[in-house]
Design an enzyme around this catalytic site. Structure first.
Site, PDB file in Angstrom:
ATOM      1  N   GLU A  87     -45.476  -5.766 -59.049  1.00 46.22           N
ATOM      2  CA  GLU A  87     -46.143  -6.681 -58.481  1.00 46.22           C
ATOM      3  C   GLU A  87     -46.796  -5.975 -57.545  1.00 46.22           C
ATOM      4  OE1 GLU A  87     -41.758  -8.500 -57.540  1.00 46.22           O
ATOM      5  OE2 GLU A  87     -43.279  -8.550 -55.713  1.00 46.22           O
ATOM      6  N   GLY A 140     -40.071  -0.557 -54.278  1.00 50.07           N
ATOM      7  CA  GLY A 140     -40.264   0.582 -55.212  1.00 50.07           C
ATOM      8  C   GLY A 140     -40.105   0.960 -52.969  1.00 50.07           C
ATOM      9  N   ASN A 175     -36.410 -13.389 -45.347  1.00 50.16           N
ATOM     10  CA  ASN A 175     -36.567 -14.379 -47.030  1.00 50.16           C
ATOM     11  C   ASN A 175     -35.582 -14.310 -48.218  1.00 50.16           C
ATOM     12  OD1 ASN A 175     -38.581 -15.606 -48.538  1.00 50.16           O
ATOM     13  ND2 ASN A 175     -39.546 -14.497 -48.953  1.00 50.16           N
ATOM     14  N   CYS A 194     -40.329  -8.467 -51.619  1.00 47.09           N
ATOM     15  CA  CYS A 194     -40.118  -7.464 -52.335  1.00 47.09           C
ATOM     16  C   CYS A 194     -39.456  -7.314 -53.331  1.00 47.09           C
ATOM     17  CB  CYS A 194     -39.579  -6.245 -51.058  1.00 47.09           C
ATOM     18  SG  CYS A 194     -39.046  -4.740 -51.838  1.00 47.09           S
TER      19      CYS A 194
HETATM   20  N1  SAH Z   1     -39.261   0.971 -49.345  1.00 47.68           N
HETATM   21  C1  SAH Z   1     -40.232   1.027 -48.688  1.00 47.68           C
HETATM   22  C2  SAH Z   1     -40.903   0.086 -48.730  1.00 47.68           C
HETATM   23  C3  SAH Z   1     -40.814  -1.388 -49.916  1.00 47.68           C
HETATM   24  S1  SAH Z   1     -39.793  -2.493 -48.932  1.00 47.68           S
HETATM   25  C4  SAH Z   1     -39.101   0.254 -47.098  1.00 47.68           C
HETATM   26  O1  SAH Z   1     -38.013   0.411 -48.118  1.00 47.68           O
HETATM   27  O2  SAH Z   1     -39.805   0.477 -46.236  1.00 47.68           O
HETATM   28  C5  SAH Z   1     -40.722  -2.991 -47.642  1.00 47.68           C
HETATM   29  C6  SAH Z   1     -40.558  -3.884 -46.500  1.00 47.68           C
HETATM   30  O3  SAH Z   1     -40.305  -5.286 -46.963  1.00 47.68           O
HETATM   31  C7  SAH Z   1     -38.516  -4.067 -45.724  1.00 47.68           C
HETATM   32  O4  SAH Z   1     -38.734  -2.796 -44.571  1.00 47.68           O
HETATM   33  C8  SAH Z   1     -38.811  -5.511 -45.119  1.00 47.68           C
HETATM   34  O5  SAH Z   1     -38.981  -5.358 -44.263  1.00 47.68           O
HETATM   35  C9  SAH Z   1     -39.483  -6.192 -46.258  1.00 47.68           C
HETATM   36  N2  SAH Z   1     -38.635  -6.716 -46.852  1.00 47.68           N
HETATM   37  C10 SAH Z   1     -38.529  -6.663 -48.034  1.00 47.68           C
HETATM   38  N3  SAH Z   1     -36.999  -7.864 -48.596  1.00 47.68           N
HETATM   39  C11 SAH Z   1     -37.270  -8.306 -47.908  1.00 47.68           C
HETATM   40  C12 SAH Z   1     -36.717  -9.976 -47.716  1.00 47.68           C
HETATM   41  N4  SAH Z   1     -35.959 -10.475 -48.492  1.00 47.68           N
HETATM   42  N5  SAH Z   1     -37.074 -10.136 -46.294  1.00 47.68           N
HETATM   43  C13 SAH Z   1     -38.277 -10.055 -45.519  1.00 47.68           C
HETATM   44  N6  SAH Z   1     -38.758  -8.662 -45.751  1.00 47.68           N
HETATM   45  C14 SAH Z   1     -38.208  -7.963 -46.605  1.00 47.68           C
END
Ligand code: SAH
Length: 362
Positions: A92, A165, A297, A340
């Site tokens: 993605e 990831g 989200n 994500c």
């Molecule tokens: N593994 C790494 C990078 C991927 S996630 C990490 O943990 O930083 C990157 C960012 O995506 C997270 O910090 C979070 O801010 C955001 N994220 C993931 N799922 C989300 C969701 N459902 N709603 C809002 N932000 C989300």
């Protein structure tokens, strides 16, 4: 058995050596890399002779990411793409913002093994690491798709490693991909316009600080204390907050660079005055940190909820009044499930397939 290795995973050094080994000048590597960056097949590499193209094809495969059937969803200035990989897995990446000035959000693994409670990528576990070529290939594919459709050059303005990831669990491939992107004789992307986001893998934060790269670092914090963080992010069991914060301080000290803390706002869990107060106590004296708040989200697989916009704003104002450098990011592409890992998750749901799980380490 086909033992050809993907061209996409080669760099100037590895290709240069191969050309020397077959008695050709080293500079041919640069010729070939230019074609790879355009995602052109070997037989289209018109500045190589036909016999040389055949030799190259015997040794290397020119299978790039498959954009022919790429799934794309569009909403609120955000386009989300799902590109197919050679083994039929999918990766993605997201275009955030208009084609002439967008941020590319890219993935480093298929799935994720970290299982943060709010994140779609972790729901199916980790399938496998991406190779450096598959990481760079996302940018090259995005560029190709976007430039074709929207008549712009298609290169992003910023690149964030915030897709599926954990970049630091696939450390070497992540660094190799960055080196490919910033190679001044190649893609030549501005190093300061790249940010890597980590869940908080402490040893790799130290390792990253020693890379001497001007790449930005973002750390997913999501809670002001260890107990709360543990309930949201299982990684807290392995690298507790105290060790994480020491690593972050050392990173700032060593690099002199600003560090970003990401903080997903979860209604009634980490978004109250108590949490704001604790964050202020901890970070008031820190220099060179920035808080990036993002309203959760919803991913449809948990009971978690985002706070109302006014509540999120109140949280931001509390931090700001307490002397913390902070911004509130709108979750982009809410209607298209652009959190994500969500798009891939939805595809699996639709087709009733579950990805296989694997243990992967760098
Ligand atoms: N593994 C790494 C990078 C991927 S996630 C990490 O943990 O930083 C990157 C960012 O995506 C997270 O910090 C979070 O801010 C955001 N994220 C993931 N799922 C989300 C969701 N459902 N709603 C809002 N932000 C989300």
């Amino acid at each position: 058995m086909n033992e050809r290795t993907p061209l996409l995973d080669q760099d100037a050094v590895s290709l240069g050596k191969w050309f020397e080994d077959i008695g050709e000048p080293n500079y041919r590597a640069r010729q070939v890399l230019k074609w790879i960056d355009q995602l052109e097949p070997i037989q289209a590499m018109s500045d190589l002779s036909a016999p040389l193209r055949d030799l190259l094809s015997e040794r290397y495969s020119d299978d790039y990411l498959d954009t022919s059937e790429c799934i794309e969803s569009v909403d609120e200035g955000t386009n989300r793409f799902l590109f197919k990989l050679q083994d039929d897995e999918a990766v993605e990446c997201v275009q955030i913002g208009p084609a002439e000035d967008y941020t590319a959000c890219i993935s480093t693994q298929v799935g994720c093994g970290l299982r943060c409670s709010f994140c779609a990528s972790g729901k199916f576990g980790l399938v496998r690491n991406l190779s450096p070529g598959e990481i760079v290939g996302q940018i090259l594919s995005l560029r190709k798709v976007i430039s074709k459709k929207q008549n712009v050059d298609g290169w992003p303005r910023h690149i964030v490693y915030m897709g599926m990831g954990e970049p630091f669990q696939n450390y070497r491939a992540t660094m190799d991909s960055i080196r490919r992107l910033i190679d001044s004789e190649g893609i030549n992307f501005g190093v300061r316009r790249i940010t890597v986001s980590t869940v908080g893998l402490v040893p790799e934060i130290y390792r990253f600080a020693n890379e001497d790269l001007q790449v930005g670092l973002a750390v997913s914090l999501h809670a002001p204390n260890s107990d709360l963080r543990r309930s949201i992010m299982p990684i807290e069991e392995v690298y507790p907050l105290s060790r994480l914060l020491t690593a972050c301080e050392k990173y700032i000290e060593k690099t002199g660079r600003r560090l970003t803390f990401e903080y997903v706002l979860l209604k009634d869990i980490n978004d109250g005055p108590k949490e704001a107060k604790k964050l202020i106590e901890t970070f008031k004296k820190w220099k060179l940190v920035h808080f990036n708040l993002i309203r959760y989200n919803p991913i449809g697989m948990t009971k978690l909820r985002p706070p109302a916009p006014a509540q999120a704003k109140a949280f931001m104002n509390r931090l700001r009044d307490g002397g913390i450098h902070v911004t509130l990011r709108q979750s982009p592409g809410k209607k298209i499930n652009a959190a994500c890992g969500q798009l891939r998750g939805l595809e699996y749901e639709k087709h009733g397939v579950r990805p296989k799980l694997a243990e992967v380490s760098d």
